[in-house]
Enzyme design. Structure first.
Site, PDB file in Angstrom:
ATOM      1  N   HIS A  89       4.467  38.666   8.656  1.00 14.05           N
ATOM      2  CA  HIS A  89       5.844  39.162   8.573  1.00 14.05           C
ATOM      3  C   HIS A  89       6.587  38.814   9.859  1.00 14.05           C
ATOM      4  O   HIS A  89       6.046  38.986  10.955  1.00 14.05           O
ATOM      5  CB  HIS A  89       5.836  40.674   8.384  1.00 14.05           C
ATOM      6  CG  HIS A  89       7.214  41.277   8.395  1.00 14.05           C
ATOM      7  ND1 HIS A  89       8.059  41.199   7.303  1.00 14.05           N
ATOM      8  CD2 HIS A  89       7.894  41.942   9.371  1.00 14.05           C
ATOM      9  CE1 HIS A  89       9.203  41.816   7.613  1.00 14.05           C
ATOM     10  NE2 HIS A  89       9.116  42.273   8.859  1.00 14.05           N
ATOM     11  N   LEU A 132       0.836  -1.187   0.000  1.00 13.16           N
ATOM     12  CA  LEU A 132       0.000   0.000   0.000  1.00 13.16           C
ATOM     13  C   LEU A 132       0.878   1.247   0.000  1.00 13.16           C
ATOM     14  O   LEU A 132       1.925   1.279   0.635  1.00 13.16           O
ATOM     15  CB  LEU A 132      -0.905   0.011   1.234  1.00 13.16           C
ATOM     16  CG  LEU A 132      -2.113  -0.927   1.217  1.00 13.16           C
ATOM     17  CD1 LEU A 132      -2.832  -0.882   2.563  1.00 13.16           C
ATOM     18  CD2 LEU A 132      -3.070  -0.573   0.090  1.00 13.16           C
ATOM     19  N   ASP A 152      -1.072   7.957 -12.542  1.00 11.47           N
ATOM     20  CA  ASP A 152      -0.110   7.806 -13.630  1.00 11.47           C
ATOM     21  C   ASP A 152      -0.630   6.983 -14.797  1.00 11.47           C
ATOM     22  O   ASP A 152      -0.147   7.122 -15.923  1.00 11.47           O
ATOM     23  CB  ASP A 152       1.180   7.149 -13.106  1.00 11.47           C
ATOM     24  CG  ASP A 152       1.960   8.051 -12.168  1.00 11.47           C
ATOM     25  OD1 ASP A 152       1.459   9.145 -11.835  1.00 11.47           O
ATOM     26  OD2 ASP A 152       3.070   7.655 -11.757  1.00 11.47           O
TER      27      ASP A 152
END
Length: 450
Positions: A437, A36, A305
């Site tokens: 910041h 997995l 893919d």
């Protein structure tokens, strides 16, 4: 037993889809022939980043004097311990996925599954371990595999793919990497940090494929300074023992290397799935899907893919979510316009949206807002090594359509620009966002005013 959905492949697309489907009440079965997590967790994303973090730590120790910190003696590393930590990290994350599947009552079968045909009401029949399973819907997520090019002499010589490189416990004296894409450059970074002599051989005139050309060249210059040799527009002709015969501009030469690492791309895994049983249409070398992730068969979807579209784990995760949403009756469409790409070198490089090269090729007008990373106080405070750049690309309507960053931690910053691109922010709208910041992320805000 009839399942609502069967999923073949337990990588990022598969296990994400299984979790989302089961969480919404569907009865799910997941087939995985290996482990997995797929290639990403076991042989790719996570293992390489674990190794690269060890290399980055070593780099930081070596440069500690620049930060007013003295380290006595030469810092040393133990590759066996680096590999052991990588394996421990992988085991922990695989166990986490198993726990998720168990918690959502997903049936997980270890074995190689394939399509057997159609059952009642166009249900899909899947064969695995000599058993037949029936499901209303099928999701194919079998991933990709390394391409082994037909280089003369390659098969007669011992070479690595990324899999072997991740398991290796001995430092090679020298390394030749064939292929200058993301995987090749990340391994070049890792072994360079460990003191290995590295040569990168790439057929294209630039490294890192579709990444921004200007920033890719800057990264290459950084690694050239560190001792990595790049051979661009160069073809490997033949391999004889420790000699790589290369050709550039019709002239042959030889590179000596004690080890070869092959990094020449990947291709979708579609063999042995028996796609012909359902007449599933192929596009190029993968499965053809629409924006809903549906294939040519009404009850079959494909993600990751295997589609051959975007070989990235985070793309696969989103595709899995889109597929499940549509199976659940919640219309969802896949968009690739704000999919980030990252290379985890030191420094990192990341990009999202359009590049200058793509826009120029399409004849689309654009403008660039660009600043050195040194405009960020936090970046200057934390980075003595190398320079960096933040580049924003804006269209004629003043909308943000691309962002490319060289400098740490660009992997964490790039999603900020990705959100702006996805939401069609104009420069003026993005300027109104308040950044904390001091943070390195402020560089994106500063670039908006460049």
């Amino acid at each position: 037993m009839l399942y609502d959905i069967a999923i073949i492949g337990g990588g990022p697309a598969g296990y994400t889809a299984a979790e989302r489907a089961a969480a919404n009440g569907l009865k799910v079965i997941l087939f995985e022939k290996n482990s997995l997590g797929g290639v990403c967790l076991n042989e790719g994303c996570i293992p390489t980043k674990t190794l690269l973090y060890s290399a980055k730590t070593l780099d930081n120790i070596k440069s500690a004097v620049k930060y007013g910190v003295s380290v006595e003696g030469e810092p040393i590393f133990d590759l066996n311990k680096i590999i052991a930590r990588k394996q421990k990290t992988v085991r922990k994350l695989v166990a986490g996925i198993k726990q998720k599947m168990s918690a959502h009552d997903v049936t997980v079968i270890n074995g190689e599954a394939s399509i057997s045909g159609e059952g009642h009401n166009q249900n899909i029949l899947i064969s695995c371990n000599d058993e037949i399973i029936e499901a209303k819907k099928l999701l194919l997520c079998t991933g990709s595999e390394t391409i082994i090019p037909p280089i003369k002499g390659l098969q007669e010589n011992k070479f690595w793919t990324s899999k072997e490189a991740l398991e290796n416990k001995e430092i090679p004296e020298s390394l030749a990497i064939i292929g200058g894409g993301v995987v090749g450059i990340e391994f070049a970074s890792f072994f360079n940090s460990l003191g290995v002599k590295v040569n990168v051989i790439e057929m294209l005139p630039k490294i890192l494929g579709v990444m921004d050309k200007e920033l890719s060249a800057m990264l290459r210059n950084e690694y050239t300074k560190k001792g990595v040799n790049f051979h661009l527009e160069t073809k490997v002709i033949e391999i004889k023992d420790n000699q790589i015969i290369i050709e550039k501009d019709g002239i042959e030469s030889i590179i000596e290397a004690s080890q070869i690492l092959l990094s020449t791309g990947r291709r979708p895994v579609i063999l042995n799935l028996n796609l012909d049983k359902l007449d599933i249409e192929i596009f190029r070398n993968g499965i053809k899907v629409d924006e809903f992730m549906k294939t040519s068969h009404p009850n079959v979807y494909a993600c990751g893919d295997i589609t051959g579209h975007s070989l990235l784990a985070h793309t696969a995760v989103r595709e899995g979510e889109v597929a499940i949403n549509n199976i659940l009756g919640k219309e969802d469409r896949m968009s690739y316009r704000a999919t980030p790409g990252v290379v985890y070198t030191n420094p990192e490089i990341a990009g999202v949206g359009q590049t200058e090269e793509e826009l120029t090729a399409k004849g689309i007008k654009y403008s660039v807002l660009k600043l050195p990373m040194a405009y960020s106080g936090r970046f200057v405070a934390e980075n003595e090594m190398g320079n960096g750049v933040c580049k924003l690309i804006v269209d004629e309507g003043n909308k943000i359509i691309g962002c490319h960053i060289l400098g740490n931690p660009s992997s964490e910053l790039i999603v900020i620009a990705g959100v702006a691109i996805d939401k069609n922010f104009t420069v003026e709208e993005f300027q109104k966002i308040v950044f904390p910041h001091p943070t390195v992320g402020e560089i994106i805000h500063e670039a908006l005013f460049a």
